[in-house]
Design a protein around this motif. Structure first.
Motif, PDB file in Angstrom:
ATOM      1  N   LYS A  52       5.014  -6.768   8.332  1.00  0.00           N
ATOM      2  CA  LYS A  52       5.886  -6.894   9.508  1.00  0.00           C
ATOM      3  C   LYS A  52       5.210  -6.341  10.751  1.00  0.00           C
ATOM      4  O   LYS A  52       5.327  -6.909  11.845  1.00  0.00           O
ATOM      5  CB  LYS A  52       7.207  -6.165   9.251  1.00  0.00           C
ATOM      6  CG  LYS A  52       8.052  -6.757   8.146  1.00  0.00           C
ATOM      7  CD  LYS A  52       9.308  -5.922   7.910  1.00  0.00           C
ATOM      8  CE  LYS A  52      10.108  -6.456   6.739  1.00  0.00           C
ATOM      9  NZ  LYS A  52      11.306  -5.614   6.459  1.00  0.00           N
TER      10      LYS A  52
ATOM     11  N   THR B  63       4.262   3.723  -1.666  1.00  0.00           N
ATOM     12  CA  THR B  63       5.356   2.965  -2.284  1.00  0.00           C
ATOM     13  C   THR B  63       4.982   1.493  -2.386  1.00  0.00           C
ATOM     14  O   THR B  63       4.194   0.982  -1.578  1.00  0.00           O
ATOM     15  CB  THR B  63       6.659   3.096  -1.464  1.00  0.00           C
ATOM     16  OG1 THR B  63       6.475   2.452  -0.195  1.00  0.00           O
ATOM     17  CG2 THR B  63       7.038   4.557  -1.249  1.00  0.00           C
ATOM     18  N   PRO B  64       5.568   0.785  -3.347  1.00  0.00           N
ATOM     19  CA  PRO B  64       5.275  -0.650  -3.505  1.00  0.00           C
ATOM     20  C   PRO B  64       5.695  -1.483  -2.291  1.00  0.00           C
ATOM     21  O   PRO B  64       5.145  -2.561  -2.063  1.00  0.00           O
ATOM     22  CB  PRO B  64       6.098  -1.035  -4.748  1.00  0.00           C
ATOM     23  CG  PRO B  64       6.327   0.247  -5.478  1.00  0.00           C
ATOM     24  CD  PRO B  64       6.427   1.304  -4.427  1.00  0.00           C
ATOM     25  N   ASP B  65       6.693  -1.011  -1.521  1.00  0.00           N
ATOM     26  CA  ASP B  65       7.172  -1.764  -0.364  1.00  0.00           C
ATOM     27  C   ASP B  65       6.256  -1.630   0.845  1.00  0.00           C
ATOM     28  O   ASP B  65       6.458  -2.309   1.862  1.00  0.00           O
ATOM     29  CB  ASP B  65       8.572  -1.293   0.034  1.00  0.00           C
ATOM     30  CG  ASP B  65       9.600  -1.570  -1.048  1.00  0.00           C
ATOM     31  OD1 ASP B  65       9.403  -2.541  -1.802  1.00  0.00           O
ATOM     32  OD2 ASP B  65      10.597  -0.824  -1.134  1.00  0.00           O
TER      33      ASP B  65
ATOM     34  N   ASN C  95      15.543  -2.982   9.903  1.00  0.00           N
ATOM     35  CA  ASN C  95      14.620  -4.067  10.208  1.00  0.00           C
ATOM     36  C   ASN C  95      13.829  -3.799  11.487  1.00  0.00           C
ATOM     37  O   ASN C  95      12.813  -4.448  11.744  1.00  0.00           O
ATOM     38  CB  ASN C  95      15.381  -5.394  10.351  1.00  0.00           C
ATOM     39  CG  ASN C  95      15.941  -5.894   9.038  1.00  0.00           C
ATOM     40  OD1 ASN C  95      17.018  -5.496   8.631  1.00  0.00           O
ATOM     41  ND2 ASN C  95      15.206  -6.769   8.363  1.00  0.00           N
TER      42      ASN C  95
ATOM     43  N   GLY D 202       9.780   1.469   8.538  1.00  0.00           N
ATOM     44  CA  GLY D 202       9.728   1.331   7.096  1.00  0.00           C
ATOM     45  C   GLY D 202       8.758   2.341   6.523  1.00  0.00           C
ATOM     46  O   GLY D 202       8.727   3.491   6.945  1.00  0.00           O
ATOM     47  N   SER D 203       7.926   1.898   5.594  1.00  0.00           N
ATOM     48  CA  SER D 203       6.993   2.830   4.943  1.00  0.00           C
ATOM     49  C   SER D 203       5.548   2.644   5.396  1.00  0.00           C
ATOM     50  O   SER D 203       4.649   3.309   4.890  1.00  0.00           O
ATOM     51  CB  SER D 203       7.073   2.652   3.421  1.00  0.00           C
ATOM     52  OG  SER D 203       6.784   1.307   3.056  1.00  0.00           O
ATOM     53  N   CYS D 204       5.316   1.711   6.350  1.00  0.00           N
ATOM     54  CA  CYS D 204       3.943   1.484   6.796  1.00  0.00           C
ATOM     55  C   CYS D 204       3.446   2.703   7.569  1.00  0.00           C
ATOM     56  O   CYS D 204       4.111   3.174   8.502  1.00  0.00           O
ATOM     57  CB  CYS D 204       3.871   0.242   7.680  1.00  0.00           C
ATOM     58  SG  CYS D 204       2.182  -0.242   8.095  1.00  0.00           S
TER      59      CYS D 204
ATOM     60  N   ASP E 218       4.528  -4.877   2.251  1.00  0.00           N
ATOM     61  CA  ASP E 218       5.468  -5.765   2.951  1.00  0.00           C
ATOM     62  C   ASP E 218       5.853  -5.188   4.312  1.00  0.00           C
ATOM     63  O   ASP E 218       5.974  -5.927   5.304  1.00  0.00           O
ATOM     64  CB  ASP E 218       6.727  -5.997   2.110  1.00  0.00           C
ATOM     65  CG  ASP E 218       6.472  -6.925   0.932  1.00  0.00           C
ATOM     66  OD1 ASP E 218       5.509  -7.711   0.999  1.00  0.00           O
ATOM     67  OD2 ASP E 218       7.234  -6.865  -0.054  1.00  0.00           O
ATOM     68  N   ASP E 219       6.058  -3.874   4.378  1.00  0.00           N
ATOM     69  CA  ASP E 219       6.391  -3.234   5.654  1.00  0.00           C
ATOM     70  C   ASP E 219       5.230  -3.348   6.641  1.00  0.00           C
ATOM     71  O   ASP E 219       5.444  -3.548   7.843  1.00  0.00           O
ATOM     72  CB  ASP E 219       6.752  -1.761   5.435  1.00  0.00           C
ATOM     73  CG  ASP E 219       8.100  -1.586   4.751  1.00  0.00           C
ATOM     74  OD1 ASP E 219       8.906  -2.536   4.780  1.00  0.00           O
ATOM     75  OD2 ASP E 219       8.349  -0.507   4.176  1.00  0.00           O
TER      76      ASP E 219
END
Length: 425
Positions: free
Chosen positions: A222, A213-215, A154, A158-160, A218-219
């Motif tokens: 954040k 990636t699909p995530d 958290n 992430g993947s951003c 969302d990343d």
């Protein structure tokens, strides 16, 4: 004489707090579970001894390896420690504690200079351990990360693809995001989603630079939230992030429903015995009351979801009406008498006072009937807006009678104060 008058005045003020629709409840961490029969408004509950979360419960043992600036967000960490206080935290997790912890992590990352994330897993683990040490030292729950499903990822990127503050500001439409989100009115935000849409657009733009990636979106959201937190005072940033998250929180019922077969068996026949049906229904709802506090809008979702499950199991009669089930019956029960505590749908924090202890407000102390949907396929989610709740039923005297009684008591109180002042003179 003066002492007697003061005591009587205090009693009237307590009665005024008890009959009014929204009241403040002081509660210790040992929460009693009560049945749902004969729910009545209750007076504020005085804790036998004040809870003292800020008298150095323990000294935090920090790793010394976390680069985050904890001193910038001391007030936010203190707020989080109260919101997640001790063994009360599991009951506050969905509505107050975990949303505040999530906001605190984002504010902490935003307020630390240079980057909006931690790129090293080891550093992230050290920082997360330090956060929990600081919170536990002020009395928070000792298994907070497990409770809120938080881990070191958290705090990482992430993947951003963009996490550096300079890079983010170069691509971000700063004026749109800041103007849309610098102040969030939860009611307007849940209706128009102005801030959420600005954040989503910014995240899509960031992710498009290297989408994989699909995530990723969302990343990147954040990262945008952390950038926003870097531009506001920590306490203001926390309020903004809580306001944004409240829309999602209120749309979903957080309760876990056990198998309904006993209720459907007792209530599924049109010629069913009402006493047997209501006994089975009460026994079932009593189990739900063990789980957590919920908001008034969540209670609507929970009541609708449960009713839809019963309808799908061939319960065609409105058992909520027959058995007099109220919205507050779906929440945790508090007090020396039967009374469900529904939290306000707007974000709020638990408060602490040295003389009275941990304190929070229960909304909707009047008995609003639980809604029974027209069909099992009716939506179980309340409106994405934050609507006014239904008025109290006439059998419970209603809000107007309570307002009249409250006004009368307040007038008597003022009269007594006037008499005391005359006596003194």
């Amino acid at each position: 004489m003066m002492d007697l008058m003061l005591r009587f005045t205090l009693l009237l003020l307590l009665l005024h707090a008890g009959v009014f629709g929204s009241y403040s409840t002081v509660i210790n961490s040992n929460l009693p579970r009560l049945n749902i029969k004969g729910s009545q408004p209750v007076l504020p509950i005085l804790a036998p001894s004040p809870l003292m979360p800020f008298t150095n419960v323990s000294v935090p043992k920090l790793s010394g390896r976390c680069p985050l600036n904890f001193s910038n967000v001391e007030s936010v960490i203190t707020t989080t420690a109260i919101d997640c206080w001790g063994s009360l935290a599991p009951y506050l997790a969905n509505v107050v504690c975990c949303p505040q912890l999530d906001a605190t992590i984002n504010v902490l990352l935003g307020q630390s200079s240079g980057t909006l994330t931690l790129n090293d897993d080891t550093l992230a683990k050290h920082c997360l351990l330090d956060i929990t040490q600081l919170l536990e030292a002020q009395g928070s729950y000792n298994q907070l990360l497990e409770l809120c499903s938080i881990n070191h990822t958290n705090l990482t990127r992430g993947s951003c693809p963009l996490v550096d503050l300079t890079q983010v500001e170069n691509i971000l439409n700063k004026s749109i995001v800041f103007e849309s989100c610098k102040r969030v009115d939860p009611v307007k935000e849940c209706r128009h989603r102005e801030c959420e849409n600005a954040i989503t657009d910014a995240a899509i733009n960031m992710a498009s630079k290297n989408y994989s990636t699909p995530d990723m979106i969302d990343d990147c959201k954040k990262i945008v939230l952390r950038w926003l937190a870097s531009k506001l005072e920590p306490s203001d940033a926390s309020k903004v992030l809580r306001g944004i998250s409240s829309c999602k929180i209120n749309k979903v019922c957080p309760l876990v429903f056990p198998d309904t077969k006993n209720v459907s068996k007792a209530c599924g026949n049109t010629n069913t015995n009402r006493t047997t049906c209501c006994d089975a229904l009460e026994h079932y709802i009593t189990k739900l009351q063990d789980q957590s506090f919920i908001t008034n809008l969540q209670a609507i979702s929970c009541a609708s979801s449960f009713a839809s499950s019963l309808q799908k199991a061939n319960v065609s009669i409105n058992v909520y009406d027959i058995c007099r089930v109220k919205l507050k019956d779906f929440s945790l029960q508090v007090g020396s008498e039967d009374s469900g505590c529904l939290f306000p749908s707007l974000p709020f924090d638990v408060t602490y006072d040295q003389s009275s202890g941990i304190d929070f407000k229960c909304d909707l102390n009047d008995n609003v009937a639980a809604p029974w949907p027209l069909s099992p396929h009716s939506s179980s989610n309340p409106s994405s807006e934050l609507p006014a709740l239904p008025k109290a039923t006439s059998e419970q005297n209603g809000l107007q009678d309570k307002l009249f009684i409250s006004t009368l008591i307040l007038m008597l109180t003022l009269l007594l104060v006037h008499l005391m002042l005359n006596l003194e003179s």
